[in-house]
Each structure stands twice: as C-alpha cells, then as structure tokens.
Scaffold this active site. Structure first.
Site, PDB file in Angstrom:
ATOM      1  CB  SER A  54       3.909  -4.744   5.772  1.00  0.00           C
ATOM      2  OG  SER A  54       3.973  -3.531   6.489  1.00  0.00           O
TER       3      SER A  54
ATOM      4  CG  ASP B  96      -3.440  -3.317   1.447  1.00  0.00           C
ATOM      5  OD1 ASP B  96      -2.845  -4.204   2.081  1.00  0.00           O
ATOM      6  OD2 ASP B  96      -3.095  -2.918   0.314  1.00  0.00           O
TER       7      ASP B  96
ATOM      8  CB  ALA C 271       4.484  -0.075   7.963  1.00  0.00           C
TER       9      ALA C 271
ATOM     10  CB  CYS D  82       1.671  -9.984   3.356  1.00  0.00           C
ATOM     11  SG  CYS D  82       1.547  -9.332   1.676  1.00  0.00           S
TER      12      CYS D  82
ATOM     13  CE  LYS E  30      -1.716  -9.849  -0.082  1.00  0.00           C
ATOM     14  NZ  LYS E  30      -2.522  -9.631  -1.313  1.00  0.00           N
TER      15      LYS E  30
ATOM     16  CE  LYS F 180       0.042   1.946   3.985  1.00  0.00           C
ATOM     17  NZ  LYS F 180       0.935   1.166   4.840  1.00  0.00           N
TER      18      LYS F 180
ATOM     19  CB  ALA G 239      -0.941  -0.020   1.192  1.00  0.00           C
ATOM     20  N   GLY G 240       1.916   1.309   0.750  1.00  0.00           N
ATOM     21  CA  GLY G 240       2.737   2.523   0.816  1.00  0.00           C
ATOM     22  C   GLY G 240       3.431   2.811  -0.506  1.00  0.00           C
TER      23      GLY G 240
ATOM     24  NE  ARG H  83      -3.714  -4.976  -5.866  1.00  0.00           N
ATOM     25  CZ  ARG H  83      -2.880  -5.601  -5.046  1.00  0.00           C
ATOM     26  NH1 ARG H  83      -1.710  -5.081  -4.761  1.00  0.00           N
ATOM     27  NH2 ARG H  83      -3.211  -6.753  -4.493  1.00  0.00           N
TER      28      ARG H  83
END
Ligand code: RUB
Length: 330
Positions: free
Chosen positions: A152, A219, A154, A150, A230, A255, A42-43, A83
C-alpha cells in the site's frame, strides 16, 4: 445497444462506428491492465483512470456536449467494470464525470474541464498520500516494530516519513499470497534502508508479540467503518486484537464507499483459481481465490486519512463530507 433497423444502411454503419469509437483505445488498454493487475493498488488505479479520462477528452471528436458526456460515461463504465472491490475507481470516475455533467458548457469547454478536473484529482491524490505520511508518522514512535500486509502506497508513506524523521523503526511484511505484493513492499523498504523481515502470511500470529503497530491500506471503507483490503487483512486484525497491538488503516478519503451508506455491500473480487494452483492437478476439488476480505470496525483502532485521524465509527462523517447525503438517491 440496439441499432434502429428503420435507419438507412449508411446511417447504421455510422451509428455503429460512433458507438465503437466511443470508448477510446486507452480505456481498453487501461481496463485490461487493471483487470490483470498490471496496474494495482487502489490509489494507483484511481489515478490511472483519471489519466485515461483525460486522454479520452484530448482525443475526442465529439461534435456536441451531449455526445462528449456520453463518450466519457461509456469510458467510465468500462473502467469501473475492470475491478470491483476498490471504490477509489468509481469514485475517481464520478469525481470527473459529475463535474462534466453539471457544467453547462459546449464540447470544447467540457474537454478542457475534463483535463483540468482529472489533473486536480491526480494532484490531490498524490498530496493526500503525502499528507497521510505526515499525519500517520505522528503515531509512530522511535523503535516501533510495524507489521504490514500487501503493498500500500499510503502505508509506505507513513513508514517512510517516520524513517526519514529519524525514527529507528523495523517492519515485518507478509508475502501476501497468491500475488506476493509483499515482495514489492520489502523491495521498497530495502531501497530506503529500512530494516525489514519478510514472513509467510500464516506466520502473522507467531510474530504479533514482537509488533507495536499494524498498518494496512484500504480498497474500500464502508459507512460503518469496516475496511475492505487484501485477503488476510482481517487475520492480522484478529491477531493484533488478541495481542492488544494497535491496528491502523491508512487511506485517502476517496477510499470511503458512498453507497454503503444506503446498505450496498462491497463486492469482494474473486480471481482466477489459476493464481493459486493448476485446477487440473486438483480435479474434484474447488479452488477459491477471493482477493479481499472485510475487517470489522471492532478490530480497527484508527483510520489515518489526509484530513486527520479518526476512529472507524467516524467513517459515516467522511462519506457525508465527501459525497453529501444525495448519494442515497443515486
Ligand atoms: C492492494 C491492496 C492495498 C490497497 C491500498 O490489492 O489491498 O492494500 O489497495 O493500496 P491489489 P494503496 O494488489 O489486489 O490491488 O494505499 O496503494 O492505495
């Protein structure tokens, strides 16, 4: 888009040309990369759209302010449709376009403002990830075993910061089928020298008793504190809850999903069945491939943002601070 048939032929051609060229080449390329997950997370998605809007501003030949804003909105909409589940994408687009729309400037100045605003978004976003690392690391103790899902940035920021502070942590990472983003996480951990174990997604409960903390990214975060991340994240949360293991979410403020404040649901992206199996091999069966799931706030202990740590119930306050109540009228 309708073309006025009463216009002369030349004018029509000019109108069509202008509409076609309104979306600059970079928009199509980046939107495709986001859809195909060549750009993912997402970032990173948010920063890439800010880069594209900047490129559009640089290459724009718009004569007036109105035309320029239209071009940018067209590009923004095209990017947003790439998306659906990561709200960081529309939030990044809105961060830039809202400033352009409210500035009473000529086209040249608006271009400059777009570039400046996009750069600010990218810089703030990178700083936010860094800050999440610092704030999140305070919650990590020497010797902790951390489970993640997943890939990420962050989350990795929290893990790497803790490790660089000298905390002897270990990480258990899920493979994150069907796209195996867990492999990217494990490779990054190996590069950093952090002890890590790769497991299949279905082994989460079997390993939970060895875990001190679960940390995942997001996300989208809804106004009630529910986290979209995810597919499989909610299973980790459930297993953590059962084993009384702390469940933390690391996420930048962009987010948080403003429209959930007025009851809008976050769309869960359903990706191609082919990511899982060849449908020809399973004729007569449905193959479902949702890319994300929703973890209810009851299973989340804390959300780590660049502004501080909060319980999921405080999500509504972040949305109000970031976007104001005006969003309800959008
Ligand atoms: C990525 C994913 C990540 C979040 C947060 O899904 O679910 O946990 O996007 O990542 P996908 P980050 O691979 O389908 O994009 O912290 O890097 O923004």
């Amino acid at each position: 888009m309708m073309v006025n048939l009463s216009e002369g032929c030349d004018t029509q051609v000019q109108t069509i040309r202008r509409l076609v060229s309104m979306v600059c080449k970079e928009v199509k390329v980046t939107a495709e990369k986001i859809s195909k997950m060549e750009i993912r997370g997402a970032g990173k998605i948010a920063r890439s759209v800010a880069e594209v809007l900047k490129a559009c501003a640089k290459s724009s030949e718009a004569k007036g302010a109105k035309e320029f804003v239209e071009e940018l909105e067209e590009a923004g909409n095209k990017l947003i449709s790439a998306r659906p589940s990561a709200v960081s994408l529309p939030n990044a687009v809105r961060f830039i376009i809202n400033r352009i729309k409210t500035a009473n400037l000529n086209a040249k100045k608006l271009k400059e403002l777009t570039i400046k605003t996009a750069d600010k978004f990218i810089e703030d976003s990178k700083k936010a990830v860094e800050r999440i690392g610092e704030i999140g690391a305070r919650r990590i103790a020497d010797g902790d075993v951390i489970m993640t899902h997943c890939h990420s940035l962050a989350v990795l920021s929290v893990i790497k910061t803790s490790w660089r502070q000298g905390k002897k942590i270990k990480v258990i990472a899920t493979e994150s089928r069907p796209r195996y983003q867990g492999h990217i996480t494990v490779r990054e951990l190996i590069k950093e020298g952090i002890p890590c174990t790769l497991i299949v997604d279905s082994a989460v409960r079997a390993f939970m008793k060895q875990v001190d903390k679960v940390i995942v990214g997001a996300d989208s975060i809804a106004a009630n504190g529910a986290v979209v991340n995810k597919i499989g994240t909610s299973q980790l949360a459930l297993a953590a809850h059962e084993a009384r293991v702390l469940f933390l979410v690391a996420a930048e403020s962009y987010k948080f999903h403003p429209q959930t404040l007025v009851g809008e649901l976050v769309e869960i992206e359903e990706r191609s069945a082919r990511e899982i199996a060849n449908p020809q091999d399973f004729k007569g069966a449905k193959i479902r491939n949702p890319a994300f799931d929703v973890t209810p706030p009851e299973y989340i202990d804390l959300i780590i943002t660049e502004k501080g740590v909060m319980p999921p119930q405080a999500a509504i306050l972040v949305i109000k601070e970031e976007f104001g109540w005006a969003v309800a009228g959008e």
